[in-house]
Each structure stands twice: as C-alpha cells, then as structure tokens.
Design an enzyme around this catalytic site. Structure first.
Site, PDB file in Angstrom:
ATOM      1  N   LYS A 149       0.829  -1.208   0.000  1.00  0.00           N
ATOM      2  CA  LYS A 149       0.000   0.000   0.000  1.00  0.00           C
ATOM      3  C   LYS A 149       0.870   1.267   0.000  1.00  0.00           C
ATOM      4  O   LYS A 149       2.082   1.185   0.199  1.00  0.00           O
ATOM      5  CB  LYS A 149      -0.907  -0.025   1.235  1.00  0.00           C
ATOM      6  CG  LYS A 149      -1.940  -1.149   1.210  1.00  0.00           C
ATOM      7  CD  LYS A 149      -2.775  -1.084   2.476  1.00  0.00           C
ATOM      8  CE  LYS A 149      -3.858  -2.126   2.488  1.00  0.00           C
ATOM      9  NZ  LYS A 149      -4.662  -2.039   3.725  1.00  0.00           N
ATOM     10  N   TYR A 193     -12.412  -1.846  -3.759  1.00  0.00           N
ATOM     11  CA  TYR A 193     -13.063  -1.888  -2.448  1.00  0.00           C
ATOM     12  C   TYR A 193     -14.584  -1.973  -2.546  1.00  0.00           C
ATOM     13  O   TYR A 193     -15.290  -1.651  -1.591  1.00  0.00           O
ATOM     14  CB  TYR A 193     -12.646  -0.664  -1.613  1.00  0.00           C
ATOM     15  CG  TYR A 193     -11.241  -0.742  -1.085  1.00  0.00           C
ATOM     16  CD1 TYR A 193     -10.833  -1.812  -0.293  1.00  0.00           C
ATOM     17  CD2 TYR A 193     -10.309   0.250  -1.369  1.00  0.00           C
ATOM     18  CE1 TYR A 193      -9.534  -1.894   0.208  1.00  0.00           C
ATOM     19  CE2 TYR A 193      -9.007   0.185  -0.871  1.00  0.00           C
ATOM     20  CZ  TYR A 193      -8.637  -0.898  -0.081  1.00  0.00           C
ATOM     21  OH  TYR A 193      -7.359  -0.977   0.407  1.00  0.00           O
ATOM     22  N   PHE A 239     -16.433   3.598   6.371  1.00  0.00           N
ATOM     23  CA  PHE A 239     -15.008   3.856   6.119  1.00  0.00           C
ATOM     24  C   PHE A 239     -14.618   3.748   4.641  1.00  0.00           C
ATOM     25  O   PHE A 239     -13.451   3.866   4.285  1.00  0.00           O
ATOM     26  CB  PHE A 239     -14.131   2.911   6.958  1.00  0.00           C
ATOM     27  CG  PHE A 239     -14.463   1.442   6.787  1.00  0.00           C
ATOM     28  CD1 PHE A 239     -13.944   0.709   5.716  1.00  0.00           C
ATOM     29  CD2 PHE A 239     -15.274   0.798   7.707  1.00  0.00           C
ATOM     30  CE1 PHE A 239     -14.238  -0.632   5.559  1.00  0.00           C
ATOM     31  CE2 PHE A 239     -15.578  -0.559   7.557  1.00  0.00           C
ATOM     32  CZ  PHE A 239     -15.057  -1.271   6.476  1.00  0.00           C
ATOM     33  N   ARG A 258      -1.645 -14.593   3.677  1.00  0.00           N
ATOM     34  CA  ARG A 258      -2.456 -14.056   4.782  1.00  0.00           C
ATOM     35  C   ARG A 258      -1.754 -14.307   6.122  1.00  0.00           C
ATOM     36  O   ARG A 258      -1.717 -13.441   6.988  1.00  0.00           O
ATOM     37  CB  ARG A 258      -3.852 -14.704   4.813  1.00  0.00           C
ATOM     38  CG  ARG A 258      -4.731 -14.403   3.631  1.00  0.00           C
ATOM     39  CD  ARG A 258      -5.129 -12.975   3.495  1.00  0.00           C
ATOM     40  NE  ARG A 258      -6.030 -12.505   4.521  1.00  0.00           N
ATOM     41  CZ  ARG A 258      -6.628 -11.324   4.504  1.00  0.00           C
ATOM     42  NH1 ARG A 258      -6.432 -10.503   3.497  1.00  0.00           N
ATOM     43  NH2 ARG A 258      -7.410 -10.947   5.477  1.00  0.00           N
ATOM     44  N   THR A 308      -5.199  -7.747  10.547  1.00  0.00           N
ATOM     45  CA  THR A 308      -5.419  -6.441   9.929  1.00  0.00           C
ATOM     46  C   THR A 308      -4.895  -5.292  10.779  1.00  0.00           C
ATOM     47  O   THR A 308      -4.329  -4.342  10.263  1.00  0.00           O
ATOM     48  CB  THR A 308      -6.938  -6.232   9.656  1.00  0.00           C
ATOM     49  OG1 THR A 308      -7.409  -7.374   8.942  1.00  0.00           O
ATOM     50  CG2 THR A 308      -7.186  -5.014   8.812  1.00  0.00           C
ATOM     51  N   ARG A 329       2.917  -7.243   9.107  1.00  0.00           N
ATOM     52  CA  ARG A 329       2.291  -6.141   9.847  1.00  0.00           C
ATOM     53  C   ARG A 329       2.803  -6.060  11.278  1.00  0.00           C
ATOM     54  O   ARG A 329       2.958  -4.967  11.833  1.00  0.00           O
ATOM     55  CB  ARG A 329       0.766  -6.287   9.829  1.00  0.00           C
ATOM     56  CG  ARG A 329       0.170  -6.010   8.454  1.00  0.00           C
ATOM     57  CD  ARG A 329      -1.301  -6.308   8.447  1.00  0.00           C
ATOM     58  NE  ARG A 329      -1.935  -5.974   7.173  1.00  0.00           N
ATOM     59  CZ  ARG A 329      -3.029  -6.572   6.732  1.00  0.00           C
ATOM     60  NH1 ARG A 329      -3.604  -7.536   7.443  1.00  0.00           N
ATOM     61  NH2 ARG A 329      -3.557  -6.216   5.578  1.00  0.00           N
ATOM     62  N   ASN A 389      -1.581  -0.117   7.260  1.00  0.00           N
ATOM     63  CA  ASN A 389      -1.078  -1.439   7.640  1.00  0.00           C
ATOM     64  C   ASN A 389      -0.230  -2.089   6.547  1.00  0.00           C
ATOM     65  O   ASN A 389      -0.130  -3.298   6.469  1.00  0.00           O
ATOM     66  CB  ASN A 389      -2.213  -2.356   8.116  1.00  0.00           C
ATOM     67  CG  ASN A 389      -3.244  -2.617   7.034  1.00  0.00           C
ATOM     68  OD1 ASN A 389      -3.061  -2.241   5.875  1.00  0.00           O
ATOM     69  ND2 ASN A 389      -4.321  -3.274   7.392  1.00  0.00           N
ATOM     70  N   HIS A 444      -1.764  -5.358   1.429  1.00  0.00           N
ATOM     71  CA  HIS A 444      -3.076  -5.960   1.185  1.00  0.00           C
ATOM     72  C   HIS A 444      -2.840  -7.306   0.526  1.00  0.00           C
ATOM     73  O   HIS A 444      -1.966  -7.443  -0.322  1.00  0.00           O
ATOM     74  CB  HIS A 444      -3.912  -5.079   0.231  1.00  0.00           C
ATOM     75  CG  HIS A 444      -5.078  -5.816  -0.359  1.00  0.00           C
ATOM     76  ND1 HIS A 444      -6.292  -5.908   0.288  1.00  0.00           N
ATOM     77  CD2 HIS A 444      -5.199  -6.526  -1.506  1.00  0.00           C
ATOM     78  CE1 HIS A 444      -7.111  -6.647  -0.459  1.00  0.00           C
ATOM     79  NE2 HIS A 444      -6.471  -7.024  -1.547  1.00  0.00           N
ATOM     80  N   GLU A 481      -9.474  -9.803  -8.039  1.00  0.00           N
ATOM     81  CA  GLU A 481      -8.454  -8.778  -7.833  1.00  0.00           C
ATOM     82  C   GLU A 481      -7.356  -8.865  -8.885  1.00  0.00           C
ATOM     83  O   GLU A 481      -6.895  -7.846  -9.378  1.00  0.00           O
ATOM     84  CB  GLU A 481      -7.886  -8.876  -6.412  1.00  0.00           C
ATOM     85  CG  GLU A 481      -8.921  -8.484  -5.380  1.00  0.00           C
ATOM     86  CD  GLU A 481      -8.392  -8.477  -3.954  1.00  0.00           C
ATOM     87  OE1 GLU A 481      -8.850  -7.637  -3.182  1.00  0.00           O
ATOM     88  OE2 GLU A 481      -7.520  -9.308  -3.618  1.00  0.00           O
TER      89      GLU A 481
END
Length: 157
Positions: free
Chosen positions: A13, A53, A61, A89, A95, A106, A116, A119, A132
């Site tokens: 990100k 998203y 949000f 993951r 998260t 993270r 964070n 993704h 995606e």
C-alpha cells in the site's frame, strides 16, 4: 503454472511504498518460496479504487479506504505457490498491526490499522483472487515460468 500452484494478489500500500518497504516485503515472500508472477508499480485512480473496495461500498469507512489507496503509488503483484493465498495471509498478520504477531509483515513493520502496509486477497472469500488479479492485470501480464529452486521448495517438484 505447475500443479501445486495457486495465484494470489498482493499489494504494498502507499504507506509501505513511502516507507521504502517494497523490497523487504518482496524479499520475505521470495524467501518463503513463493514465486513472483506479475508486478506493476502504479498509481491507483478513483475508479479502480472504488472497484477494488466495492464490497465495502456501504460501509462508513469506504471513502477513507479509497482516499488512502489513491494517496500515493502502490506495488501490485501476483504471487504463486502451494496454498499461496493462505500462506500470504498468514505472513501478513492480522489487519490491525498492534495485534499482529511479531514475525508477521504487519507485526514487524506496522503500527496503525489505517496504515497497515500490505493488502492480500482473502482466502475465505471464494473468487477474491481471480477478481483482484483481473482488476489489476491482463492475462498476458502474468508470467509463467519455473523457478530453479522449486525442487528444493516442494517435495514433489
């Protein structure tokens, strides 16, 4: 793509890019034995962000997510490997980086829920990967090759 491979979408990100963590994150994924199939350093526009998203469109949000992901360049990637989505993951950690285990991306590199660093597609969302990957990459941008170390990563390679 070999028989034990699954493709998964991963993105560093804007905060990860700005903090110079792209190489660190790619290195961790490579060290795990995952294979890079595609990469694109890019600026996400409003339209792509809203599609990416889309599932959060009705949530309060949503606008913040879109604003953040378009705030600077990202590194969009596709990685391959056995059970790749679940592996990534697990490596990413929870998260919220404050709750993520040390040793996870993270847990080691992030402190804030909103920033964070990374993704990854959700292994519990059937079809998230395909959706995606198709959003960010054309089929001809995915490179299919054999990495020299595969016999040392997989028993049956």
């Amino acid at each position: 793509m070999s028989h034990h491979d699954e493709r998964t979408f991963v993105m560093v990100k804007p905060d990860g890019v700005q903090r110079g963590l792209v190489g660190e994150i790619i290195g961790r994924l490579e060290e795990r034995g995952l294979k890079l199939a595609a990469a694109k350093f890019m600026q996400i526009d409003q339209d792509l962000a809203e599609q990416h998203y889309g599932e959060h469109e009705d949530k309060p949000f949503f606008d913040e997510l879109v604003a953040f992901i378009t705030s600077g360049p990202v590194m969009a990637m596709v990685w391959e490997g056995a059970d790749a989505t679940r592996q990534v993951r697990q490596m990413m950690g929870t998260t919220d980086p404050k709750e993520a285990q040390p040793g996870t991306i993270r847990g080691d590199l992030g402190l804030d829920l909103g920033q964070n660093v990374i993704h990854g597609s959700d292994h519990e969302d059937e079809g998230a990967n395909e959706r995606e990957i198709e959003l960010f990459f054309d089929e001809d941008e995915l490179v299919d090759y054999e990495r020299a170390d595969e016999p040392w990563v997989y028993e049956d390679a």
